[in-house]
Design an enzyme around this catalytic site. Structure first.
Site, mmCIF file in Angstrom:
data_model
loop_
_atom_site.group_PDB
_atom_site.id
_atom_site.type_symbol
_atom_site.label_atom_id
_atom_site.label_comp_id
_atom_site.label_asym_id
_atom_site.label_seq_id
_atom_site.Cartn_x
_atom_site.Cartn_y
_atom_site.Cartn_z
ATOM 1 N N ASP A 367 0.810 -1.177 -0.124
ATOM 2 C CA ASP A 367 0.047 -0.044 -0.032
ATOM 3 C C ASP A 367 0.964 1.205 0.106
ATOM 4 O O ASP A 367 2.110 1.275 -0.387
ATOM 5 C CB ASP A 367 -0.838 0.035 1.174
ATOM 6 C CG ASP A 367 -2.309 0.592 1.109
ATOM 7 O OD1 ASP A 367 -2.329 1.891 1.109
ATOM 8 O OD2 ASP A 367 -3.252 0.055 0.675
ATOM 9 N N ARG A 444 -5.999 16.643 2.941
ATOM 10 C CA ARG A 444 -5.042 15.312 3.171
ATOM 11 C C ARG A 444 -3.646 15.932 2.851
ATOM 12 O O ARG A 444 -2.936 14.842 2.247
ATOM 13 C CB ARG A 444 -5.255 14.068 2.531
ATOM 14 C CG ARG A 444 -4.797 12.877 3.599
ATOM 15 C CD ARG A 444 -4.971 11.547 2.903
ATOM 16 N NE ARG A 444 -4.530 10.485 3.772
ATOM 17 C CZ ARG A 444 -4.074 9.269 3.288
ATOM 18 N NH1 ARG A 444 -3.743 9.066 2.095
ATOM 19 N NH2 ARG A 444 -3.663 8.200 4.169
ATOM 20 N N LYS A 477 -3.824 -1.051 -6.857
ATOM 21 C CA LYS A 477 -4.978 -0.211 -5.998
ATOM 22 C C LYS A 477 -4.799 1.071 -6.333
ATOM 23 O O LYS A 477 -3.981 1.620 -6.133
ATOM 24 C CB LYS A 477 -4.788 -0.559 -4.522
ATOM 25 C CG LYS A 477 -5.640 -0.030 -3.748
ATOM 26 C CD LYS A 477 -5.410 -0.275 -2.251
ATOM 27 C CE LYS A 477 -6.382 0.399 -1.378
ATOM 28 N NZ LYS A 477 -5.989 0.377 0.182
ATOM 29 N N TRP A 478 -6.088 1.885 -7.044
ATOM 30 C CA TRP A 478 -5.861 3.003 -7.405
ATOM 31 C C TRP A 478 -6.638 3.816 -6.400
ATOM 32 O O TRP A 478 -8.052 3.862 -6.391
ATOM 33 C CB TRP A 478 -6.782 3.118 -8.810
ATOM 34 C CG TRP A 478 -6.779 4.181 -9.646
ATOM 35 C CD1 TRP A 478 -7.166 5.502 -8.675
ATOM 36 C CD2 TRP A 478 -6.652 4.838 -10.799
ATOM 37 N NE1 TRP A 478 -7.362 6.557 -9.859
ATOM 38 C CE2 TRP A 478 -6.974 6.230 -10.990
ATOM 39 C CE3 TRP A 478 -6.406 4.046 -12.218
ATOM 40 C CZ2 TRP A 478 -7.015 6.607 -12.212
ATOM 41 C CZ3 TRP A 478 -6.535 4.672 -13.107
ATOM 42 C CH2 TRP A 478 -6.693 6.087 -13.392
ATOM 43 N N ASP A 479 -5.923 4.901 -5.640
ATOM 44 C CA ASP A 479 -6.465 5.399 -4.444
ATOM 45 C C ASP A 479 -6.868 6.819 -4.872
ATOM 46 O O ASP A 479 -6.478 7.489 -6.093
ATOM 47 C CB ASP A 479 -5.491 5.301 -3.289
ATOM 48 C CG ASP A 479 -6.378 5.455 -2.112
ATOM 49 O OD1 ASP A 479 -7.513 5.864 -2.054
ATOM 50 O OD2 ASP A 479 -5.884 5.245 -0.889
ATOM 51 N N MET A 480 -7.838 7.441 -4.235
ATOM 52 C CA MET A 480 -8.013 8.786 -4.590
ATOM 53 C C MET A 480 -8.591 9.442 -3.114
ATOM 54 O O MET A 480 -9.690 9.044 -2.727
ATOM 55 C CB MET A 480 -9.152 8.849 -5.602
ATOM 56 C CG MET A 480 -9.566 10.328 -6.411
ATOM 57 S SD MET A 480 -10.256 11.392 -5.320
ATOM 58 C CE MET A 480 -12.107 10.684 -5.251
ATOM 59 N N CYS A 527 -10.503 2.827 -5.288
ATOM 60 C CA CYS A 527 -10.544 3.092 -3.822
ATOM 61 C C CYS A 527 -10.421 4.608 -3.657
ATOM 62 O O CYS A 527 -9.890 5.238 -4.592
ATOM 63 C CB CYS A 527 -9.119 2.539 -2.902
ATOM 64 S SG CYS A 527 -9.267 3.244 -1.199
ATOM 65 N N ASP A 549 -12.943 2.438 4.542
ATOM 66 C CA ASP A 549 -11.820 2.347 5.350
ATOM 67 C C ASP A 549 -12.057 1.777 6.834
ATOM 68 O O ASP A 549 -11.365 1.442 7.806
ATOM 69 C CB ASP A 549 -10.928 3.752 5.584
ATOM 70 C CG ASP A 549 -10.064 3.838 4.419
ATOM 71 O OD1 ASP A 549 -9.865 2.860 3.594
ATOM 72 O OD2 ASP A 549 -9.694 5.099 4.449
HETATM 73 C C1 DGJ Z 1 -6.994 5.598 1.795
HETATM 74 C C2 DGJ Z 1 -7.210 3.922 1.385
HETATM 75 O O1 DGJ Z 1 -8.694 3.851 1.805
HETATM 76 C C3 DGJ Z 1 -6.517 3.169 2.412
HETATM 77 O O2 DGJ Z 1 -7.021 1.653 2.328
HETATM 78 C C4 DGJ Z 1 -5.034 3.154 2.194
HETATM 79 O O3 DGJ Z 1 -4.734 2.893 0.988
HETATM 80 C C5 DGJ Z 1 -4.816 4.622 2.411
HETATM 81 N N1 DGJ Z 1 -5.755 5.467 1.635
HETATM 82 C C6 DGJ Z 1 -3.427 4.982 2.014
HETATM 83 O O4 DGJ Z 1 -2.949 6.260 2.236
#
Ligand code: DGJ
Length: 732
Positions: A367, A444, A477-480, A527, A549
Site C-alpha cells: 500500500d 490530506r 490499487k488506485w486510490d483517490m 478506492c 476504510d
Molecule cells: C486510503 C485507503 O482507503 C486506505 O486503504 C489506504 O490505501 C490509504 N488511503 C493509504 O494512504
C-alpha cells in the site's frame, strides 16, 4: 425482447419478458411518457393514457385551445420555458440570451445490440441478440440543434439503459447548462425514496423517506460520486421489503458530480431525473460539436429490493465490468496498510508475505508509502519511483522476491494527486486543478492533478507504465483521497471553465483505458478513502472497489448491506483486520471478522506475523473455506434477510444461493452483545421449496419450504457474535 413502433398512434414500446417501457410522440412533436413497469402485451391504443384533464390556472401551448399544456403532460425528456414549470431534463442557453427550446421528433432507428458511449463507461453486449436499441432523433429547427435519445433494453435483465446526445448543427455557440441523462414522469408519487448515504468510514448506509410535494433528491458536487450519497436511488411502494413489492431503481454509470431527483407536482405525479449535476456545470457546444451524457440504468422489480439488486448484480458483473478479470476467480489478498501504515522495510514486507503465503493467501499488496520521500501523508504524490531506503531493490526486486515465494504482487498508486513536496510539483506547479489568482485548499495535504489536460494524463501514465513494465505487478490499487475544490483549469479558456469537473472525470477514465490497454492482465481495485467513489463508472474499469476504510466487522455489516443494494459481492473489497479495530476500537472474534469478509472479495489487512499459532490455524481454515466457496459467493444470487439498520432487531443476515438452488451459504451476525438472550429464528430465502437440503453441522434433512417458512433456530449466547450455515441439496 422487442421494440415496437406503432405508426398510427406514434407510440414506442420496449418490451422483454419482464418489463415494458412505453412512450409516444405528443401532439406538439415532443416526447411523452406512458408507462414503465411489469411487462404488458403490445397493443395499439396506448395513447389513451395521455389524458389531459382540464385544470384551472395553467398555460396552454396553442392559442384559443385549452386542451394542451405541458404542465399537465407526462413527458420523456422535458424542457423548461413554455408551459411546463417543473425542472427540465436539459437547458440550452443561446447567443441571443434565450433558454427556450422546442425539440420535436424527426426520426428514429431501432436496431439489435447496444452502441458504445464515446469516452464513457457503459453497460455493453457481447452479441447483438442481447439487447435492442431505440434511438429517437429530436430537432429544434430554430437553433438547429439535435438531441438523440438512446434507449437499450436487455433481453435477460429487467433493465433499460438511457442516455442523450446533443449535436450542434448551427453556426452559433450554444451552452448546455443542464444535460441530464434521463427523465421520466410517473403517474403517482406513492413511493418511498430509498438511497445510500453516509461519509468516510460510514459509506452506503440505507436511508428511506416518503416522497412528498416538491423537490427531493441526492447529489454530489465534490468532483467524485462520493461517500456522502451514492449515485443511486430506488422508488418503492410503501410496504416493499427485501422480497415483496414493486421497486424502480435508478443507477448512474458515472464517477463525478451527479444529481438524482424527484419532483412531485400538484397532482402528485413524480418526475424522476438523473444525470450530471447541473450545479456548477456549463458545457460550451460550438458549431458541429456534440456532447454525450453518461447513462442511467433503470430497473424494475416486483420482487422487492432483492429482485432489484439481483438485476444490478448480474448486469453489472456480466455486462458492465470490462476487465479481463470479469470472469476470473479473484485472488485472496493481504494488504500491508493496517499492518505497517507508512513505516516498513523490505525485510518486514517479505516476512509478512512469507507468513501470508504459509497461510494460503494468494496476493500481496504493498500500500501507500513505497515511493519518493513518502513517510507520512504530507509529501511525494506524483513521484512514482521507489524509495530506496525502504526498498533497496526497488519495486522490481521486491515484486520478484514475492513472486518467488509463490504469491502475486500488487501495488498502490494515487495517480490523480500531487503533493507540494514532490519533484513533480517542482517541475509542473501549474498542473493542479486551480483557479487563477485564488489560494488553493488542500485535502490530506494534497492537490488534484489537472486531468482535463491530456499531457498530464500521459505523463502519469508513463510514470506508472515504467514501474508496471519493469516489475511483475498483477494488481493495482488506485486510490483517490480528496474531493475537488477551486474547480478550474489553467489550460482551458474562461468560457470552458464550467466543463472542468466533467472533463476531469473523462481524464480519469482515459488513464484507466490506457493502463488497461497496456496491461490487460492487471486486476484494478478502485478506492477513494474507501467507498468515496464506489460507483458503476469505476466498476467498468476496476472490477472491485475497497468498500470502506472502516474494517470493523459490525460496522461492515451495515456498509456491505447497503452497498449490496446495487453492487455485486464480487466488487466489494472486504478484509479481516486486527482487534481492537483501528477505526472504532471494537473487539470482535476472528470468526466474525471472517464471516463478514467472506461476503465480498475477501482478504486480510493485519500483521499476520504477530498472530498466535491458534489464530494462524483459524486463518488457514478461513482461507480454505473461502477457496471452497468462492465460486458460489461470486456467482450465486445474493439475498439480504435481516436489515442491520432495523434497530429493533440487533441482527443482520444474508445469504447466497447458487443459480441451480443446490447450494447456499448463510451469514448471520449479532450486532451488540446482549445478556440472557433467547434464541432467534432465521427464515431463509431463495431456496427450492421442494428440494431437500442438509445443513453442515446440523442433524436432519429439511425441505426448502420448511427452511423458508418455519426457519432455522440459532442461539444468541453471550460470547456469540456470528455464524454461517452451509446448505447442500440432497440428490434424490
Ligand atoms: C486510503 C485507503 O482507503 C486506505 O486503504 C489506504 O490505501 C490509504 N488511503 C493509504 O494512504
Amino acid at each position: 425482447m422487442a421494440i415496437y413502433y406503432n405508426q398510427e398512434q406514434r407510440t414506442f414500446h420496449l418490451q422483454n419478458d419482464k418489463i415494458s417501457y412505453i412512450m409516444s410522440i405528443m401532439r406538439n412533436g415532443q416526447l411523452g411518457h406512458l408507462y414503465f413497469g411489469k411487462r404488458v402485451n403490445d397493443n395499439n391504443h396506448f395513447t389513451r393514457m395521455h389524458v389531459m384533464a382540464k385544470r384551472g390556472f395553467t398555460c396552454y401551448a396553442y392559442e384559443g385551445d385549452t386542451t394542451f399544456s405541458l404542465d399537465l403532460m407526462r413527458q420523456e425528456y422535458p424542457s423548461y420555458g413554455t408551459t411546463d414549470f417543473r425542472e427540465p431534463a436539459f437547458q440550452i442557453s443561446q447567443e441571443n440570451g434565450s433558454r427556450i427550446t422546442d425539440f420535436k421528433y424527426k426520426s428514429h432507428r431501432i436496431y439489435s445490440g447496444k452502441p458504445e458511449l464515446t469516452d464513457l463507461p457503459a453497460t455493453y453486449v457481447e452479441s447483438p441478440e442481447e439487447a435492442e436499441t431505440l434511438e429517437i432523433h429530436l430537432l429544434d429547427d430554430v437553433i438547429n440543434c439535435k438531441i438523440i435519445l438512446y434507449y437499450s433494453i436487455f433481453k435477460d435483465y429487467a433493465a433499460i439503459a438511457r442516455s442523450a446526445q446533443f449535436i450542434n448543427h448551427s453556426h452559433e455557440e450554444l451552452n448546455l447548462t443542464r444535460a441530464l441523462s434521463m427523465s421520466i414522469d410517473l403517474p403517482d408519487s406513492d413511493y418511498d425514496m430509498v438511497y445510500l448515504a453516509g461519509k468516510w468510514t460510514r459509506e452506503c448506509h440505507l436511508k428511506k423517506r416518503p416522497l412528498n410535494a416538491g423537490l427531493q433528491g441526492i447529489s454530489s458536487s465534490r468532483g467524485a460520486s462520493s461517500s456522502i450519497q451514492n449515485p443511486f436511488f430506488a422508488l418503492a411502494r410503501e410496504k416493499t421489503d427485501e422480497n415483496v413489492g414493486e421497486v424502480y431503481g435508478f443507477s448512474f454509470v458515472y464517477s463525478g458530480n451527479f444529481l438524482g431527483q424527484v419532483e412531485v407536482n400538484f397532482d402528485d405525479e413524480a418526475r424522476v431525473s438523473m444525470g450530471i449535476n447541473p450545479f456548477d456545470f456549463n458545457w460550451l457546444l460550438t458549431s458541429s460539436e456534440s456532447f454525450q451524457t453518461p447513462e442511467v440504468v433503470l430497473t424494475y422489480s416486483d420482487r422487492g429490493f432483492n429482485g432489484m439488486s439481483q438485476t444490478y448484480h448480474s448486469l453489472y458483473r456480466n455486462r458492465l465490468v470490462k476487465s479481463s478479470w470479469r470472469d476470473q476467480v479473484r485472488p485472496i489478498l493481504i494488504n500491508n496498510w493496517e499492518a505497517t501504515y507508512f513505516d516498513f522495510t523490505e525485510s518486514q514486507i517479505l516476512k509478512l508475505a512469507q507468513e501470508a503465503k504459509d497461510l494460503g493467501i494468494e496476493l500481496f499488496v504493498l500500500d501507500d508509502g513505497w515511493f519518493g520521500q513518502r513517510h507520512d501523508n504530507t509529501s511525494s504524490l506524483g513521484d512514482w519511483f521507489p524509495n530506496k531506503e525502504k526498498l533497496p531493490h526497488g519495486i522490481k526486486g521486491l515484486a520478484e522476491k514475492i513472486e518467488d515465494l509463490g504469491l502475486k504482487f500488487g501495488l498502490w498508486f494515487e495517480p490523480e494527486m500531487i503533493s507540494k513536496k514532490s519533484i513533480l510539483f517542482e517541475k509542473h506547479p501549474d498542473w493542479r486543478i486551480q483557479v487563477i489568482n485564488r489560494p488553493l485548499s488542500h485535502g490530506r495535504n494534497q492537490y488534484i492533478l489537472d486531468f482535463t489536460r491530456e499531457e498530464v494524463v500521459n505523463y502519469v501514465f508513463d510514470m506508472m507504465a515504467q514501474i508496471l513494465d519493469d516489475a511483475p505487478v498483477s494488481y493495482v490499487k488506485w486510490d483517490m483521497n480528496r474531493f475537488m475544490t477551486e474547480v478550474g483549469s489553467l489550460a482551458l479558456p474562461p468560457k470552458r471553465q464550467g466543463e472542468v469537473a466533467h472533463r476531469y472525470i473523462l481524464g480519469v477514465y482515459r488513464l484507466y483505458r490506457k493502463l488497461s490497454h497496456a496491461f490487460p492482465n492487471i486486476l484494478f481495485e478502485s478506492c477513494a478513502s474507501g467507498g468515496g467513489r464506489f460507483d458503476p463508472g469505476m466498476l467498468y474499469h476496476a472490477p472491485q472497489t475497497w468498500t470502506s476504510d472502516d474494517t470493523d466487522a459490525i460496522e461492515r455489516t451495515m456498509i456491505q448491506y447497503g452497498t449490496s443494494y446495487v453492487y455485486p459481492l464480487s466488487s466489494m473489497g472486504s478484509h479481516v483486520s486486527a482487534v481492537p479495530n483501528h477505526q472504532v476500537g471494537r473487539m470482535t472474534p476472528l470468526s466474525t471478522r471472517g464471516n463478514v469478509a467472506y461476503f465480498g472479495t475477501f482478504g486480510y489487512e493485519l500483521d499476520v506475523t504477530s498472530m498466535t499459532d491458534e489464530e494462524k490455524e483459524e486463518v488457514k481454515e478461513q482461507i480454505a473455506f473461502f477457496k471452497e466457496n468462492r465460486l458460489l459467493i461470486r456467482q450465486g444470487l445474493f439475498y439480504r434477510m435481516d436489515n442491520p439498520f432495523d434497530k429493533k432487531r440487533n441482527f443482520t443476515s444474508w445469504m447466497v444461493v447458487s443459480e441451480d438452488q443446490k447450494e447456499a451459504l448463510v451469514g448471520y451476525y449479532y450486532l451488540l452483545a446482549q445478556p440472557d438472550t433467547r434464541y432467534d429464528i432465521l427464515n431463509l430465502t431463495g431456496l427450492d421449496t421442494d428440494q431437500l437440503y442438509r445443513i453442515e453441522g446440523m442433524d436432519g434433512e429439511y425441505f426448502g419450504d420448511e427452511l423458508m417458512q418455519i426457519g432455522v433456530i440459532i442461539h444468541g449466547k453471550k460470547d456469540f457474535h456470528s455464524g454461517l450455515l452451509r446448505l447442500k441439496a440432497i440428490d434424490k
